[in-house]
Design a protein around this motif. Structure first.
Motif, mmCIF file in Angstrom:
data_model
loop_
_atom_site.group_PDB
_atom_site.id
_atom_site.type_symbol
_atom_site.label_atom_id
_atom_site.label_comp_id
_atom_site.label_asym_id
_atom_site.label_seq_id
_atom_site.Cartn_x
_atom_site.Cartn_y
_atom_site.Cartn_z
ATOM 1 N N ALA A 174 0.838 -1.200 0.000
ATOM 2 C CA ALA A 174 0.000 0.000 0.000
ATOM 3 C C ALA A 174 0.872 1.250 0.000
ATOM 4 C CB ALA A 174 -0.922 -0.003 1.210
ATOM 5 N N LEU A 175 0.488 2.206 -0.807
ATOM 6 C CA LEU A 175 1.253 3.443 -0.927
ATOM 7 C C LEU A 175 0.677 4.580 -0.094
ATOM 8 C CD1 LEU A 175 2.034 3.348 -4.751
ATOM 9 C CD2 LEU A 175 3.499 2.650 -2.847
ATOM 10 N N ASP A 176 -0.522 4.388 0.431
ATOM 11 C CA ASP A 176 -1.103 5.433 1.273
ATOM 12 C C ASP A 176 -1.742 4.793 2.500
ATOM 13 O OD1 ASP A 176 -4.252 5.251 0.804
ATOM 14 O OD2 ASP A 176 -3.253 4.939 -1.127
ATOM 15 N N GLU A 177 -1.902 5.594 3.530
ATOM 16 C CA GLU A 177 -2.386 5.100 4.823
ATOM 17 C C GLU A 177 -3.789 4.524 4.734
ATOM 18 O OE1 GLU A 177 -2.899 6.719 9.392
ATOM 19 O OE2 GLU A 177 -1.669 7.848 7.995
ATOM 20 N N SER A 178 -4.659 5.136 3.953
ATOM 21 C CA SER A 178 -6.030 4.659 3.840
ATOM 22 C C SER A 178 -6.087 3.255 3.245
ATOM 23 C CB SER A 178 -6.843 5.633 2.971
ATOM 24 O OG SER A 178 -8.141 5.138 2.765
ATOM 25 N N THR A 179 -5.321 3.030 2.180
ATOM 26 C CA THR A 179 -5.285 1.706 1.549
ATOM 27 C C THR A 179 -4.700 0.673 2.508
ATOM 28 O OG1 THR A 179 -5.027 2.741 -0.616
ATOM 29 C CG2 THR A 179 -4.443 0.409 -0.458
ATOM 30 N N ALA A 180 -3.642 1.055 3.219
ATOM 31 C CA ALA A 180 -3.032 0.139 4.185
ATOM 32 C C ALA A 180 -4.011 -0.186 5.308
ATOM 33 C CB ALA A 180 -1.756 0.750 4.753
ATOM 34 N N ASN A 181 -4.712 0.824 5.820
ATOM 35 C CA ASN A 181 -5.686 0.585 6.888
ATOM 36 C C ASN A 181 -6.769 -0.387 6.442
ATOM 37 O OD1 ASN A 181 -4.411 2.192 8.767
ATOM 38 N ND2 ASN A 181 -5.663 3.994 8.344
ATOM 39 N N THR A 182 -7.269 -0.217 5.238
ATOM 40 C CA THR A 182 -8.293 -1.126 4.713
ATOM 41 C C THR A 182 -7.745 -2.546 4.599
ATOM 42 O OG1 THR A 182 -9.388 0.653 3.502
ATOM 43 C CG2 THR A 182 -9.823 -1.596 2.752
ATOM 44 N N ALA A 183 -6.530 -2.671 4.084
ATOM 45 C CA ALA A 183 -5.918 -4.002 3.936
ATOM 46 C C ALA A 183 -5.748 -4.672 5.289
ATOM 47 C CB ALA A 183 -4.577 -3.887 3.217
ATOM 48 N N TYR A 184 -5.277 -3.933 6.281
ATOM 49 C CA TYR A 184 -5.048 -4.538 7.594
ATOM 50 C C TYR A 184 -6.340 -4.784 8.355
ATOM 51 C CZ TYR A 184 -0.177 -4.149 6.513
ATOM 52 O OH TYR A 184 1.035 -4.294 5.896
ATOM 53 N N GLN A 185 -7.385 -4.019 8.065
ATOM 54 C CA GLN A 185 -8.699 -4.353 8.623
ATOM 55 C C GLN A 185 -9.177 -5.679 8.035
ATOM 56 O OE1 GLN A 185 -11.280 -0.966 8.000
ATOM 57 N NE2 GLN A 185 -10.028 0.340 9.303
ATOM 58 N N ASP A 186 -8.971 -5.855 6.724
ATOM 59 C CA ASP A 186 -9.321 -7.130 6.082
ATOM 60 C C ASP A 186 -8.491 -8.271 6.671
ATOM 61 O OD1 ASP A 186 -11.119 -5.767 4.485
ATOM 62 O OD2 ASP A 186 -9.807 -5.755 2.714
#
Length: 147
Positions: free
Chosen positions: A78-90
């Motif tokens: 992930a290149l941005d915090e929002s995308t990373a947060n979504t991935a780690y929530q998943d």
């Protein structure tokens, strides 16, 4: 005794640390108490990639879940915090879908010293920035005293 009360048949086995590590690497256990899993917010959940990723030698539970792996891979790149947060929530949801690991405790690490002791986190990094705290180790290469 507590396991029996919960309807489980359990026995304890004491082994030396090298045997414990070899058993963990080989997956030769049904339950093992192990203190690991990095959780430094400066590195995000990407630091945990090796502990859960399929094929990693330190994926002690031999987790082989496409859902877990997809979320780990998405978070890692992930290149941005929002995308990373979504991935780690998943990832967290996928990890909750099966008893891959049962956390038993959490440790807050602390370094205590006198105000005259500086450099507790280690020597400055090559770019001049200060190192971030790494759980489980206390570097001494940057320590110095002031008056």
């Amino acid at each position: 005794e507590q396991a029996t009360k919960a309807g489980m048949n359990a026995s304890l086995s004491q082994v030396d640390q090298s045997s414990l590590i070899n058993d963990a690497l080989a997956g030769k256990f049904s339950v093992m108490l192990w203190r690991n899993f990095h959780s430094d917010p400066a590195y995000g959940d990407a630091a945990n990639y090796v502990w859960w990723s399929k094929g990693s030698p330190v994926n002690f539970g031999k987790i082989d879940s496409p859902t877990v792996q997809t979320a780990l891979d998405a978070g890692r790149v992930a290149l941005d915090e929002s995308t990373a947060n979504t991935a780690y929530q998943d990832f967290n949801k996928a990890m909750m879908s099966a008893p891959y690991v049962i956390p038993a405790w959490f440790v807050n690490w602390t370094i205590a010293s006198k105000s005259s002791v500086k450099g507790q986190l280690g020597a400055p990094l090559p770019d001049g920035s200060k190192p971030k705290f790494m759980y489980g180790r206390i570097p001494v290469d940057g320590l110095y005293l002031t008056k």
